[in-house]
Design a protein around this motif. Structure first.
Motif, PDB file in Angstrom:
ATOM      1  N   ARG A   4       0.557  -2.482  10.018  1.00  0.00           N
ATOM      2  CA  ARG A   4       1.868  -3.138  10.099  1.00  0.00           C
ATOM      3  C   ARG A   4       1.701  -4.520   9.481  1.00  0.00           C
ATOM      4  O   ARG A   4       0.802  -5.276   9.863  1.00  0.00           O
ATOM      5  CB  ARG A   4       2.332  -3.272  11.554  1.00  0.00           C
ATOM      6  N   TYR A   5       2.582  -4.861   8.552  1.00  0.00           N
ATOM      7  CA  TYR A   5       2.359  -6.081   7.781  1.00  0.00           C
ATOM      8  C   TYR A   5       3.660  -6.588   7.177  1.00  0.00           C
ATOM      9  O   TYR A   5       4.704  -5.936   7.271  1.00  0.00           O
ATOM     10  CB  TYR A   5       1.347  -5.797   6.670  1.00  0.00           C
ATOM     11  N   SER A   6       3.578  -7.759   6.550  1.00  0.00           N
ATOM     12  CA  SER A   6       4.628  -8.291   5.695  1.00  0.00           C
ATOM     13  C   SER A   6       3.980  -8.627   4.363  1.00  0.00           C
ATOM     14  O   SER A   6       2.866  -9.182   4.344  1.00  0.00           O
ATOM     15  CB  SER A   6       5.252  -9.545   6.308  1.00  0.00           C
ATOM     16  N   PRO A   7       4.622  -8.323   3.250  1.00  0.00           N
ATOM     17  CA  PRO A   7       4.026  -8.618   1.940  1.00  0.00           C
ATOM     18  C   PRO A   7       3.752 -10.102   1.715  1.00  0.00           C
ATOM     19  O   PRO A   7       2.900 -10.451   0.914  1.00  0.00           O
ATOM     20  CB  PRO A   7       5.075  -8.107   0.939  1.00  0.00           C
ATOM     21  N   SER A   8       4.445 -10.983   2.426  1.00  0.00           N
ATOM     22  CA  SER A   8       4.244 -12.417   2.226  1.00  0.00           C
ATOM     23  C   SER A   8       3.205 -13.022   3.167  1.00  0.00           C
ATOM     24  O   SER A   8       2.825 -14.178   3.005  1.00  0.00           O
ATOM     25  CB  SER A   8       5.574 -13.170   2.384  1.00  0.00           C
ATOM     26  N   SER A   9       2.704 -12.253   4.136  1.00  0.00           N
ATOM     27  CA  SER A   9       1.742 -12.768   5.102  1.00  0.00           C
ATOM     28  C   SER A   9       0.350 -12.911   4.480  1.00  0.00           C
ATOM     29  O   SER A   9      -0.229 -11.921   4.018  1.00  0.00           O
ATOM     30  CB  SER A   9       1.656 -11.843   6.312  1.00  0.00           C
ATOM     31  N   THR A  30       5.870  -1.990   6.778  1.00  0.00           N
ATOM     32  CA  THR A  30       6.333  -3.351   7.011  1.00  0.00           C
ATOM     33  C   THR A  30       6.780  -3.528   8.457  1.00  0.00           C
ATOM     34  O   THR A  30       7.148  -2.569   9.137  1.00  0.00           O
ATOM     35  CB  THR A  30       7.484  -3.734   6.053  1.00  0.00           C
ATOM     36  N   ASP A  32       8.891  -6.563  11.105  1.00  0.00           N
ATOM     37  CA  ASP A  32       9.737  -7.757  11.156  1.00  0.00           C
ATOM     38  C   ASP A  32       9.461  -8.476  12.469  1.00  0.00           C
ATOM     39  O   ASP A  32       9.925  -8.057  13.530  1.00  0.00           O
ATOM     40  CB  ASP A  32      11.208  -7.360  11.042  1.00  0.00           C
ATOM     41  N   THR A  33       8.706  -9.567  12.392  1.00  0.00           N
ATOM     42  CA  THR A  33       8.314 -10.288  13.607  1.00  0.00           C
ATOM     43  C   THR A  33       9.497 -10.939  14.315  1.00  0.00           C
ATOM     44  O   THR A  33       9.389 -11.295  15.485  1.00  0.00           O
ATOM     45  CB  THR A  33       7.267 -11.376  13.288  1.00  0.00           C
ATOM     46  N   ASP A  38      11.869  -4.253  16.756  1.00  0.00           N
ATOM     47  CA  ASP A  38      10.739  -3.709  16.004  1.00  0.00           C
ATOM     48  C   ASP A  38       9.637  -3.342  16.998  1.00  0.00           C
ATOM     49  O   ASP A  38       9.325  -4.117  17.904  1.00  0.00           O
ATOM     50  CB  ASP A  38      10.230  -4.743  14.994  1.00  0.00           C
ATOM     51  N   ILE A  49       1.732 -10.163  13.207  1.00  0.00           N
ATOM     52  CA  ILE A  49       1.105  -9.261  12.256  1.00  0.00           C
ATOM     53  C   ILE A  49      -0.098  -9.979  11.641  1.00  0.00           C
ATOM     54  O   ILE A  49      -0.156 -11.211  11.699  1.00  0.00           O
ATOM     55  CB  ILE A  49       2.101  -8.835  11.139  1.00  0.00           C
ATOM     56  N   PRO A 196       1.610 -12.031  -2.984  1.00  0.00           N
ATOM     57  CA  PRO A 196       2.934 -12.060  -2.349  1.00  0.00           C
ATOM     58  C   PRO A 196       4.035 -12.278  -3.374  1.00  0.00           C
ATOM     59  O   PRO A 196       3.791 -12.787  -4.459  1.00  0.00           O
ATOM     60  CB  PRO A 196       2.840 -13.254  -1.394  1.00  0.00           C
TER      61      PRO A 196
END
Length: 197
Positions: A4-9, A30, A32-33, A38, A49, A196
Motif C-alpha cells: 500500500r503506497y502513494s506514488p509521491s511518498s 495506492t 489515501d491516508t 481507506d 504508508i 514521483p
C-alpha cells in the motif's frame, strides 16, 4: 506481497526501489491516508504508508522495517550488511536520510494543511535546520559509490523528494551530493522508474 503506497511518498519509493534491487516482486495498491474509509487504518493503526501486506503474517509498516524484511526474504546481506560496522553505518545513513524525508514532508504538511495565516514559521525553520545540518554532514563525507545499500536508497529517495517538493534548492550548496545523486540511477535498478510525479 502487496504494497500500500502513494506514488509521491519518498518512504514508499524507498521500499519500491529496494524491492527492485532485490528482485522481490510487489503488487502495488495506492492508499489515501486522509480517507477515513481507506482500509489502511485497519492494516496499520498509525494510518501511515507504506504498508506491506503478506500472506504469511501480519502487515508490516515503517519503510525501514519493510526494507529489512525484503532483504531477509532475498537472502540477507544485500541491502543491509551483516558485518557489524558496515551494518550500523548503513542503518545510520538510512536513519539520517529518513530524518531528512520526515523534515521535508513536515514542511509540506505545514503549508498544505494550515491556512496561510496559521503557518508557524519557527516550525518550518526547525525542519529546515534538520535538513541543512544533515546535508552539511553528508556533503563533507558523501557515501561510497558501490552497490546500493538501504542507506544509499533512502538518501537517494530523500534527494528525489527534495527535488520534487522543494524545487531542488538543496543542490546549490552540495556539489558532492549532487554528483553522488546524479550517478546513483546507473547503479540502482528501479530508481528512475519510481520517480514521483
Amino acid at each position: 506481497m502487496r504494497l500500500r503506497y502513494s506514488p509521491s511518498s519518498p518512504f514508499a519509493r524507498k521500499v519500491r526501489v529496494a524491492a527492485a534491487v532485490l528482485g522481490v516482486p510487489l503488487e502495488l495498491e495506492t492508499a489515501d491516508t486522509m480517507d477515513a474509509n481507506d482500509t489502511l487504518r485497519q492494516q496499520n493503526p498509525l494510518g501511515k504508508i507504506p504498508i506491506l501486506l503478506r500472506d504469511n503474517g501480519p502487515a508490516l509498516f515503517d519503510s525501514s522495517v519493510i526494507v529489512t524484511y525484503l532483504d531477509h526474504v532475498a537472502g540477507g546481506n544485500r541491502l543491509i550488511p551483516t558485518e557489524t560496522e558496515a551494518r550500523f553505518a548503513t542503518l545510520r545513513l538510512e536513519a539520517l536520510a529518513d530524518g531528512v524525508m520526515d523534515a521535508a514532508l513536515l514542511q509540506v504538511y505545514e503549508r498544505r494543511y494550515r491556512p496561510e495565516d496559521k503557518v508557524v514559521q519557527s516550525w518550518l525553520d526547525n525542519q529546515a535546520g534538520k535538513i541543512a545540518r544533515s546535508l552539511a554532514e553528508l556533503e563533507a563525507a558523501p557515501p561510497a559509490a558501490g552497490a546500493p545499500t538501504a542507506g544509499d536508497i533512502a538518501l537517494a529517495c530523500a534527494f528525489g523528494y527534495l527535488d520534487f517538493r522543494h524545487g531542488g534548492a538543496w543542490r546549490a550548496d552540495h556539489p558532492n551530493l549532487v554528483a553522488w545523486y546524479e550517478a546513483f540511477p546507473a547503479r540502482c535498478p528501479g530508481f528512475s522508474e519510481t520517480a514521483p510525479g
